[in-house]
Scaffold this motif. Structure first.
Motif, PDB file in Angstrom:
ATOM      1  N   ALA A 172       6.071  42.590 -21.923  1.00  0.00           N
ATOM      2  CA  ALA A 172       6.740  43.885 -21.767  1.00  0.00           C
ATOM      3  C   ALA A 172       6.644  44.404 -20.345  1.00  0.00           C
ATOM      4  O   ALA A 172       7.495  45.173 -19.891  1.00  0.00           O
ATOM      5  CB  ALA A 172       6.121  44.897 -22.741  1.00  0.00           C
ATOM      6  N   GLN A 173       5.618  43.987 -19.619  1.00  0.00           N
ATOM      7  CA  GLN A 173       5.345  44.547 -18.296  1.00  0.00           C
ATOM      8  C   GLN A 173       6.121  43.807 -17.214  1.00  0.00           C
ATOM      9  O   GLN A 173       5.996  42.592 -17.049  1.00  0.00           O
ATOM     10  CB  GLN A 173       3.847  44.481 -18.011  1.00  0.00           C
ATOM     11  N   ASP A 174       6.909  44.541 -16.440  1.00  0.00           N
ATOM     12  CA  ASP A 174       7.718  44.006 -15.346  1.00  0.00           C
ATOM     13  C   ASP A 174       6.827  43.819 -14.115  1.00  0.00           C
ATOM     14  O   ASP A 174       6.006  44.683 -13.802  1.00  0.00           O
ATOM     15  CB  ASP A 174       8.842  45.015 -15.052  1.00  0.00           C
ATOM     16  N   ILE A 175       7.003  42.700 -13.398  1.00  0.00           N
ATOM     17  CA  ILE A 175       6.166  42.471 -12.219  1.00  0.00           C
ATOM     18  C   ILE A 175       6.361  43.551 -11.158  1.00  0.00           C
ATOM     19  O   ILE A 175       5.443  43.861 -10.405  1.00  0.00           O
ATOM     20  CB  ILE A 175       6.409  41.080 -11.596  1.00  0.00           C
ATOM     21  N   ALA A 176       7.551  44.140 -11.105  1.00  0.00           N
ATOM     22  CA  ALA A 176       7.822  45.171 -10.100  1.00  0.00           C
ATOM     23  C   ALA A 176       7.064  46.460 -10.387  1.00  0.00           C
ATOM     24  O   ALA A 176       6.920  47.308  -9.507  1.00  0.00           O
ATOM     25  CB  ALA A 176       9.317  45.458 -10.020  1.00  0.00           C
ATOM     26  N   ARG A 177       6.575  46.619 -11.619  1.00  0.00           N
ATOM     27  CA  ARG A 177       5.836  47.826 -12.005  1.00  0.00           C
ATOM     28  C   ARG A 177       4.356  47.527 -12.230  1.00  0.00           C
ATOM     29  O   ARG A 177       3.665  48.268 -12.929  1.00  0.00           O
ATOM     30  CB  ARG A 177       6.452  48.428 -13.265  1.00  0.00           C
ATOM     31  N   THR A 178       3.889  46.435 -11.636  1.00  0.00           N
ATOM     32  CA  THR A 178       2.499  46.018 -11.814  1.00  0.00           C
ATOM     33  C   THR A 178       1.728  46.221 -10.522  1.00  0.00           C
ATOM     34  O   THR A 178       2.224  45.917  -9.439  1.00  0.00           O
ATOM     35  CB  THR A 178       2.439  44.526 -12.221  1.00  0.00           C
ATOM     36  N   ASP A 179       0.511  46.746 -10.644  1.00  0.00           N
ATOM     37  CA  ASP A 179      -0.348  46.961  -9.488  1.00  0.00           C
ATOM     38  C   ASP A 179      -1.084  45.657  -9.191  1.00  0.00           C
ATOM     39  O   ASP A 179      -2.001  45.265  -9.909  1.00  0.00           O
ATOM     40  CB  ASP A 179      -1.347  48.078  -9.795  1.00  0.00           C
ATOM     41  N   PHE A 180      -0.674  44.990  -8.128  1.00  0.00           N
ATOM     42  CA  PHE A 180      -1.288  43.722  -7.755  1.00  0.00           C
ATOM     43  C   PHE A 180      -2.278  43.880  -6.598  1.00  0.00           C
ATOM     44  O   PHE A 180      -2.644  42.892  -5.961  1.00  0.00           O
ATOM     45  CB  PHE A 180      -0.204  42.715  -7.345  1.00  0.00           C
ATOM     46  N   SER A 181      -2.714  45.095  -6.317  1.00  0.00           N
ATOM     47  CA  SER A 181      -3.687  45.286  -5.245  1.00  0.00           C
ATOM     48  C   SER A 181      -5.072  44.850  -5.729  1.00  0.00           C
ATOM     49  O   SER A 181      -5.318  44.721  -6.929  1.00  0.00           O
ATOM     50  CB  SER A 181      -3.715  46.759  -4.816  1.00  0.00           C
ATOM     51  N   GLY A 182      -5.956  44.621  -4.807  1.00  0.00           N
ATOM     52  CA  GLY A 182      -7.300  44.190  -5.174  1.00  0.00           C
ATOM     53  C   GLY A 182      -7.370  42.695  -5.407  1.00  0.00           C
ATOM     54  O   GLY A 182      -6.430  41.940  -5.159  1.00  0.00           O
ATOM     55  N   LYS A 183      -8.509  42.233  -5.884  1.00  0.00           N
ATOM     56  CA  LYS A 183      -8.693  40.811  -6.172  1.00  0.00           C
ATOM     57  C   LYS A 183      -7.787  40.409  -7.326  1.00  0.00           C
ATOM     58  O   LYS A 183      -7.715  41.108  -8.335  1.00  0.00           O
ATOM     59  CB  LYS A 183     -10.149  40.525  -6.537  1.00  0.00           C
ATOM     60  N   LEU A 184      -7.160  39.228  -7.188  1.00  0.00           N
ATOM     61  CA  LEU A 184      -6.085  38.892  -8.113  1.00  0.00           C
ATOM     62  C   LEU A 184      -6.058  37.407  -8.437  1.00  0.00           C
ATOM     63  O   LEU A 184      -6.209  36.557  -7.564  1.00  0.00           O
ATOM     64  CB  LEU A 184      -4.753  39.297  -7.474  1.00  0.00           C
ATOM     65  N   ALA A 185      -5.869  37.107  -9.722  1.00  0.00           N
ATOM     66  CA  ALA A 185      -5.606  35.730 -10.163  1.00  0.00           C
ATOM     67  C   ALA A 185      -4.304  35.745 -10.955  1.00  0.00           C
ATOM     68  O   ALA A 185      -4.121  36.571 -11.852  1.00  0.00           O
ATOM     69  CB  ALA A 185      -6.746  35.205 -11.021  1.00  0.00           C
ATOM     70  N   LEU A 186      -3.391  34.850 -10.608  1.00  0.00           N
ATOM     71  CA  LEU A 186      -2.107  34.732 -11.288  1.00  0.00           C
ATOM     72  C   LEU A 186      -2.100  33.432 -12.078  1.00  0.00           C
ATOM     73  O   LEU A 186      -2.380  32.362 -11.523  1.00  0.00           O
ATOM     74  CB  LEU A 186      -0.965  34.728 -10.265  1.00  0.00           C
ATOM     75  N   VAL A 187      -1.778  33.509 -13.361  1.00  0.00           N
ATOM     76  CA  VAL A 187      -1.852  32.336 -14.229  1.00  0.00           C
ATOM     77  C   VAL A 187      -0.445  31.888 -14.602  1.00  0.00           C
ATOM     78  O   VAL A 187       0.352  32.678 -15.133  1.00  0.00           O
ATOM     79  CB  VAL A 187      -2.660  32.630 -15.505  1.00  0.00           C
ATOM     80  N   ILE A 188      -0.151  30.614 -14.334  1.00  0.00           N
ATOM     81  CA  ILE A 188       1.154  30.027 -14.633  1.00  0.00           C
ATOM     82  C   ILE A 188       0.971  28.948 -15.694  1.00  0.00           C
ATOM     83  O   ILE A 188       0.130  28.052 -15.534  1.00  0.00           O
ATOM     84  CB  ILE A 188       1.785  29.397 -13.374  1.00  0.00           C
ATOM     85  N   GLY A 189       1.752  29.035 -16.761  1.00  0.00           N
ATOM     86  CA  GLY A 189       1.638  28.059 -17.835  1.00  0.00           C
ATOM     87  C   GLY A 189       2.660  26.945 -17.723  1.00  0.00           C
ATOM     88  O   GLY A 189       3.548  26.964 -16.868  1.00  0.00           O
ATOM     89  N   ALA A 190       2.513  25.979 -18.613  1.00  0.00           N
ATOM     90  CA  ALA A 190       3.407  24.824 -18.628  1.00  0.00           C
ATOM     91  C   ALA A 190       4.806  25.228 -19.053  1.00  0.00           C
ATOM     92  O   ALA A 190       4.981  26.162 -19.843  1.00  0.00           O
ATOM     93  CB  ALA A 190       2.865  23.767 -19.584  1.00  0.00           C
ATOM     94  N   GLU A 191       5.794  24.509 -18.521  1.00  0.00           N
ATOM     95  CA  GLU A 191       7.166  24.762 -18.948  1.00  0.00           C
ATOM     96  C   GLU A 191       7.310  24.423 -20.425  1.00  0.00           C
ATOM     97  O   GLU A 191       6.788  23.431 -20.898  1.00  0.00           O
ATOM     98  CB  GLU A 191       8.134  23.926 -18.112  1.00  0.00           C
ATOM     99  N   GLY A 192       8.034  25.273 -21.139  1.00  0.00           N
ATOM    100  CA  GLY A 192       8.220  25.048 -22.572  1.00  0.00           C
ATOM    101  C   GLY A 192       7.090  25.660 -23.377  1.00  0.00           C
ATOM    102  O   GLY A 192       7.292  26.605 -24.138  1.00  0.00           O
ATOM    103  N   GLU A 193       5.866  25.191 -23.173  1.00  0.00           N
ATOM    104  CA  GLU A 193       4.732  25.680 -23.948  1.00  0.00           C
ATOM    105  C   GLU A 193       4.226  27.031 -23.461  1.00  0.00           C
ATOM    106  O   GLU A 193       3.726  27.839 -24.242  1.00  0.00           O
ATOM    107  CB  GLU A 193       3.582  24.665 -23.882  1.00  0.00           C
TER     108      GLU A 193
END
Length: 235
Positions: A172-193
């Protein structure tokens, strides 16, 4: 390991990791001069022989033998952020097994200022010549680490004050409305799964990239690049 492709080989030459390259006959003279300017010894062969040597035609006329690419550690990535005096930005990959996607994500992470990429040992493509070529030299500059257990690593990062966001098309949360300041880890999953259930549950939040077309999802490496850009543009 045989390294091929112009950018990966040039970066290895600049680092002093190799001193001899094999070029295909007919490579343009300007590129030959660029190679010789590094002080490298040049051997010549036919393009067909290079095709057979590396098992692909995508070598761009240059091949060199280097030591196998080495995995960094998660601590190397954390130390890199600390040495730069920057809040951590790390990319966690959950099941990216396609080497071209893996390489493209490494390239985007380096270009956009992340401090490293982490994969789970049993759920990732290896660090191979295909990864190095697709990363276009970024493997020479960006630490790429393995972890035995990605959910456990996420817990450890959160204990250290890192906010963890997973990419999910249905979020539900749009990346443009997300606070990405501070220490950050971005998790990317497998295509399809996508992200595994336990990985999703460990994230502080799930975010989506807004799309307008009829195709429901983006290629994993493209999604990673967009997410990284949004997360780092104001840093």
């Amino acid at each position: 390991m045989l390294l091929y492709g112009r950018n990966p080989v040039l970066e290895a030459l600049r680092e002093g990791r190799i001193s001899e390259v094999t070029l295909a006959k007919g490579v343009e003279e300007s590129f030959v001069r660029e190679i010789k300017a590094t002080g490298a010894t040049v051997r010549w062969t036919s393009r067909i022989e290079l095709d057979q040597l590396v098992g692909t035609t995508q070598h761009q006329g240059i091949v060199a033998e280097v030591e196998d690419l080495a995995w960094a550690s998660v601590d190397d990535i954390l130390d890199r952020a600390e040495e730069k005096g920057e809040p951590l930005v790390v990319v966690l990959l959950d099941g990216i097994t396609d080497p071209r996607n893996f390489g493209a994500i490494i390239r985007s992470a380096e270009v956009l200022g992340a401090h490293g990429v982490v994969v789970e040992e049993r759920r990732s493509a290896p660090l191979s010549p295909v990864v190095a070529k697709t990363a276009a030299g970024a493997t020479s500059y960006l630490p790429v680490a393995q972890t035995k257990n990605l959910p456990r690593l996420i817990d450890q990062l959160k204990e250290d004050g890192v906010w963890v966001y997973g990419a999910a098309g249905e979020a539900a949360q749009d990346i443009a409305r997300t606070d990405f300041s501070g220490k950050l880890a971005l998790v990317i999953g497998a295509e399809g799964e996508g992200l595994r259930r336990l990985v999703r549950e460990k994230c502080d939040g799930l975010v989506r990239i807004p799309t307008r077309g009829k195709v429901q999802s983006l290629n994993a490496s493209v999604a990673a690049g967009i997410l990284l850009y949004e997360a780092t543009k104001n840093r």
